[in-house]
Design a protein around this motif. Structure first.
Motif, PDB file in Angstrom:
ATOM      1  N   ALA A  43       0.851  -1.188   0.000  1.00  0.00           N
ATOM      2  CA  ALA A  43       0.000   0.000   0.000  1.00  0.00           C
ATOM      3  C   ALA A  43       0.888   1.240   0.000  1.00  0.00           C
ATOM      4  O   ALA A  43       1.681   1.451   0.924  1.00  0.00           O
ATOM      5  N   ILE A  44       0.782   2.032  -1.057  1.00  0.00           N
ATOM      6  CA  ILE A  44       1.507   3.302  -1.154  1.00  0.00           C
ATOM      7  C   ILE A  44       0.530   4.403  -0.762  1.00  0.00           C
ATOM      8  O   ILE A  44      -0.502   4.584  -1.411  1.00  0.00           O
ATOM      9  N   VAL A  45       0.837   5.111   0.311  1.00  0.00           N
ATOM     10  CA  VAL A  45      -0.112   6.087   0.853  1.00  0.00           C
ATOM     11  C   VAL A  45       0.414   7.515   0.666  1.00  0.00           C
ATOM     12  O   VAL A  45       1.589   7.735   0.401  1.00  0.00           O
ATOM     13  N   ARG A  46      -0.525   8.465   0.792  1.00  0.00           N
ATOM     14  CA  ARG A  46      -0.241   9.900   0.692  1.00  0.00           C
ATOM     15  C   ARG A  46       0.472  10.243  -0.624  1.00  0.00           C
ATOM     16  O   ARG A  46       1.440  10.987  -0.659  1.00  0.00           O
ATOM     17  N   ALA A  47      -0.043   9.693  -1.709  1.00  0.00           N
ATOM     18  CA  ALA A  47       0.529   9.937  -3.028  1.00  0.00           C
ATOM     19  C   ALA A  47      -0.386  10.841  -3.843  1.00  0.00           C
ATOM     20  O   ALA A  47      -1.608  10.753  -3.750  1.00  0.00           O
ATOM     21  N   THR A  48       0.222  11.716  -4.632  1.00  0.00           N
ATOM     22  CA  THR A  48      -0.516  12.466  -5.643  1.00  0.00           C
ATOM     23  C   THR A  48      -0.365  11.698  -6.947  1.00  0.00           C
ATOM     24  O   THR A  48       0.686  11.753  -7.596  1.00  0.00           O
ATOM     25  N   VAL A  49      -1.393  10.958  -7.304  1.00  0.00           N
ATOM     26  CA  VAL A  49      -1.315  10.031  -8.424  1.00  0.00           C
ATOM     27  C   VAL A  49      -1.659  10.745  -9.729  1.00  0.00           C
ATOM     28  O   VAL A  49      -2.714  11.357  -9.850  1.00  0.00           O
ATOM     29  N   HIS A  50      -0.747  10.658 -10.674  1.00  0.00           N
ATOM     30  CA  HIS A  50      -1.013  11.075 -12.052  1.00  0.00           C
ATOM     31  C   HIS A  50      -1.215   9.788 -12.840  1.00  0.00           C
ATOM     32  O   HIS A  50      -0.242   9.156 -13.269  1.00  0.00           O
ATOM     33  N   PRO A  51      -2.461   9.388 -13.037  1.00  0.00           N
ATOM     34  CA  PRO A  51      -2.713   8.038 -13.554  1.00  0.00           C
ATOM     35  C   PRO A  51      -2.322   7.813 -15.000  1.00  0.00           C
ATOM     36  O   PRO A  51      -2.184   6.669 -15.438  1.00  0.00           O
ATOM     37  N   GLY A  52      -2.140   8.901 -15.763  1.00  0.00           N
ATOM     38  CA  GLY A  52      -1.827   8.750 -17.180  1.00  0.00           C
ATOM     39  C   GLY A  52      -3.031   8.963 -18.059  1.00  0.00           C
ATOM     40  O   GLY A  52      -2.908   9.362 -19.222  1.00  0.00           O
ATOM     41  N   GLY A  89      -6.958  10.742 -17.294  1.00  0.00           N
ATOM     42  CA  GLY A  89      -7.793  11.337 -16.271  1.00  0.00           C
ATOM     43  C   GLY A  89      -7.029  12.306 -15.399  1.00  0.00           C
ATOM     44  O   GLY A  89      -5.829  12.535 -15.563  1.00  0.00           O
ATOM     45  N   GLU A  90      -7.757  12.893 -14.452  1.00  0.00           N
ATOM     46  CA  GLU A  90      -7.194  13.927 -13.591  1.00  0.00           C
ATOM     47  C   GLU A  90      -6.349  13.334 -12.463  1.00  0.00           C
ATOM     48  O   GLU A  90      -6.549  12.180 -12.064  1.00  0.00           O
ATOM     49  N   PRO A  91      -5.395  14.123 -11.922  1.00  0.00           N
ATOM     50  CA  PRO A  91      -4.624  13.661 -10.767  1.00  0.00           C
ATOM     51  C   PRO A  91      -5.517  13.356  -9.577  1.00  0.00           C
ATOM     52  O   PRO A  91      -6.586  13.956  -9.411  1.00  0.00           O
ATOM     53  N   ILE A  92      -5.072  12.442  -8.744  1.00  0.00           N
ATOM     54  CA  ILE A  92      -5.809  12.028  -7.550  1.00  0.00           C
ATOM     55  C   ILE A  92      -4.968  12.395  -6.339  1.00  0.00           C
ATOM     56  O   ILE A  92      -3.880  11.857  -6.144  1.00  0.00           O
ATOM     57  N   GLU A  93      -5.469  13.316  -5.539  1.00  0.00           N
ATOM     58  CA  GLU A  93      -4.726  13.789  -4.368  1.00  0.00           C
ATOM     59  C   GLU A  93      -4.858  12.817  -3.201  1.00  0.00           C
ATOM     60  O   GLU A  93      -5.885  12.155  -3.027  1.00  0.00           O
ATOM     61  N   ASN A  94      -3.811  12.783  -2.392  1.00  0.00           N
ATOM     62  CA  ASN A  94      -3.796  11.992  -1.158  1.00  0.00           C
ATOM     63  C   ASN A  94      -4.349  10.587  -1.390  1.00  0.00           C
ATOM     64  O   ASN A  94      -5.219  10.101  -0.678  1.00  0.00           O
ATOM     65  N   ALA A  95      -3.813   9.931  -2.401  1.00  0.00           N
ATOM     66  CA  ALA A  95      -4.335   8.620  -2.804  1.00  0.00           C
ATOM     67  C   ALA A  95      -3.585   7.491  -2.111  1.00  0.00           C
ATOM     68  O   ALA A  95      -2.410   7.623  -1.749  1.00  0.00           O
ATOM     69  N   THR A  96      -4.283   6.387  -1.973  1.00  0.00           N
ATOM     70  CA  THR A  96      -3.680   5.130  -1.536  1.00  0.00           C
ATOM     71  C   THR A  96      -3.748   4.153  -2.701  1.00  0.00           C
ATOM     72  O   THR A  96      -4.828   3.881  -3.236  1.00  0.00           O
ATOM     73  N   VAL A  97      -2.584   3.653  -3.100  1.00  0.00           N
ATOM     74  CA  VAL A  97      -2.504   2.686  -4.187  1.00  0.00           C
ATOM     75  C   VAL A  97      -2.207   1.324  -3.582  1.00  0.00           C
ATOM     76  O   VAL A  97      -1.185   1.144  -2.918  1.00  0.00           O
ATOM     77  N   VAL A  98      -3.115   0.392  -3.796  1.00  0.00           N
ATOM     78  CA  VAL A  98      -2.946  -0.945  -3.240  1.00  0.00           C
ATOM     79  C   VAL A  98      -2.534  -1.900  -4.355  1.00  0.00           C
ATOM     80  O   VAL A  98      -3.147  -1.921  -5.438  1.00  0.00           O
ATOM     81  N   ALA A 150      -0.693  -5.343   5.017  1.00  0.00           N
ATOM     82  CA  ALA A 150       0.000  -4.808   3.841  1.00  0.00           C
ATOM     83  C   ALA A 150       1.303  -4.123   4.240  1.00  0.00           C
ATOM     84  O   ALA A 150       1.414  -3.545   5.332  1.00  0.00           O
ATOM     85  N   THR A 151       2.289  -4.172   3.367  1.00  0.00           N
ATOM     86  CA  THR A 151       3.510  -3.388   3.533  1.00  0.00           C
ATOM     87  C   THR A 151       3.200  -1.954   3.139  1.00  0.00           C
ATOM     88  O   THR A 151       2.743  -1.691   2.033  1.00  0.00           O
ATOM     89  N   ARG A 152       3.425  -1.025   4.045  1.00  0.00           N
ATOM     90  CA  ARG A 152       3.035   0.373   3.846  1.00  0.00           C
ATOM     91  C   ARG A 152       4.244   1.195   3.425  1.00  0.00           C
ATOM     92  O   ARG A 152       5.306   1.146   4.044  1.00  0.00           O
TER      93      ARG A 152
END
Length: 431
Positions: free
Chosen positions: A27-36, A38-47, A66-68
């Motif tokens: 689990a990657i937490v507190r990420a600003t995801v630029h998915p490629g 669509g719009e960026p996703i703030e404070n995202a958790t990627v599992v 999960a490994t955080r």
């Protein structure tokens, strides 16, 4: 000790650290995801589970066990994809023993379609960790030389053996109609195109009459059976054909050739692509370009300019961004940043390093975006990835955390402090 032996010992002594084991759930937490897309996703958790993305959720929870990994607000993108580079095939350009990207100059045959990059890929290349430090998680290891250079392989940049890394053994067939390829075929563009049409016609005939070929009941052909098989794959559309070409008029000739033979065509180089951008877009042919190419380094590149990628993208062409060779993959994001500085849309520039390469080589179902179901090739950046003052803080290949270390960083740490280290003649010098 010879100079060569000393060099080989230095390379062996400075091997990078091994990657950690891949966690079952990450689990990657507190990420600003630029998915490629669509719009960026703030404070995202990627599992991530078993090497694939399960979810991308704003303010998402961390699954039990999960490994955080804390991204600390950094930007998370899909891993970058390097194209048109002999990564894993060339170690030291001036040392023949370390080059497996092409037959040596003694081979007079300019057509070697069956030359497989996968057969020579070196997973322990010291250039692989350097590329990873630049955010590169996959590469299309590309052969060089001749008129028909051979077949590239899609590789993920983590593993101990070729079988650990090679995802697709036959990613594309590569043809050179640039200055080098033309020289190999006789020194004139008409000669090179004639030779290329000749081998394509041979392959077309071979594909229709394999039994007659086996009985030696066909006319003489100038290339091997395995070359004919690979060319037949290209004619059937089973693999794309990447043609390196520079001049606008030659680009149009290649578009005509691709249409005449039904090739799944990709242009590479295309330094004068901006002159015929609308024609390229109308043909639906992707283009692999190096944005920092702006000097007339040869007659065929007289029209090179910084905004080539931007003009092509605005015309509607699908653009992939590359850089110069296997040793410079750390500069891949700088190439994209310069494309943005000269007018390319930022989101399009990111896709040109991630999603578009996956589409071009037929792997977009698994790669190219930060979306559920995709392979977890991911990079966390401490700022804008297109700025040279930022860097990757975390990198994952198939969900496995990979240390951002290379031969260069190992040597830096080894020799950063020389206090008390014996050096000089007979070790007589000490601090």
């Amino acid at each position: 000790m010879t100079r060569r032996a000393a060099l080989l010992l230095a390379l062996a002594a400075a091997s990078p650290a091994a990657a950690q084991d891949a966690p079952e759930v990450l689990a990657i937490v507190r990420a600003t995801v630029h998915p490629g897309e669509g719009e960026p996703i703030e404070n995202a958790t990627v599992v991530v589970r078993a090497g694939r993305i399960v979810s991308v959720t704003p303010n998402g929870s961390v699954p039990a066990g999960a490994t955080r990994v804390d991204a600390e607000g950094g930007i998370l993108t899909a891993g970058l994809v390097a194209t048109e580079a002999p990564l894993g095939l060339v170690e030291i350009s001036l040392e023949p023993e370390t080059r497996d990207a092409a037959p040596e100059n003694g081979d007079a045959d300019e057509v070697h379609a069956a030359f497989d990059a996968a057969d020579g890929f070196n997973p322990r290349s010291t250039l692989v960790p350097v590329a990873r430090m630049g955010g590169v998680t996959s590469a299309v290891a590309t052969p060089l030389g001749g008129l028909v250079s051979g077949t590239s392989a899609w590789v993920d940049l983590d593993g101990e053996q070729p079988s650990d890394m090679v995802v697709r053994e036959r990613a594309a067939l590569h043809v050179r109609l640039d200055d080098g390829g033309v020289a190999a075929a006789g020194g004139a563009m008409p000669t090179a195109l004639t030779r290329l049409r000749e081998v394509l016609e041979d392959a077309r005939l071979y594909a229709r009459q394999r039994a007659a070929y086996d009985r030696r009941a066909l006319r003489e052909m100038d290339v091997s059976r395995l070359d004919l098989e690979r060319l037949a794959d290209a004619l059937a559309g089973r693999i794309p054909v990447v043609v390196r070409v520079s001049r606008a008029s030659d680009i149009l000739r290649v578009l005509d050739l691709g249409r005449a033979y039904g090739l799944s065509l990709v242009l590479s180089g295309a330094e004068e692509g901006w002159r015929v951008a609308e024609r390229i877009a109308e043909a639906g042919v992707p283009v692999i370009v190096q944005p920092l190419t702006n000097l007339p380094s040869s007659f065929s590149r007289l029209g090179s300019r910084f905004d080539n990628a931007a003009i092509l993208a605005r015309a509607g062409a699908r653009v992939v961004i590359t850089t110069d060779g296997a040793h410079d993959l750390r500069n891949l994001r700088q190439e994209a940043g310069n494309a943005v500085a000269h007018g390319m849309d930022r989101a399009a520039a990111l896709r040109a390093l991630t999603l578009e390469p996956a589409r071009v080589f037929g792997l977009d179902r698994d790669y190219g975006t930060v979306t559920p179901g995709k392979v977890a090739n991911l990079v966390v950046w401490n700022g804008d990835p297109f700025e040279t003052t930022t860097w990757a803080t975390h990198l994952f290949v198939r969900g496995r955390p990979v240390p951002l270390r290379s031969r260069q960083t190992d040597l830096l740490e080894r020799y950063r402090h020389l206090d008390g280290v014996a050096r000089g003649i007979n070790g007589s010098v000490r601090d």
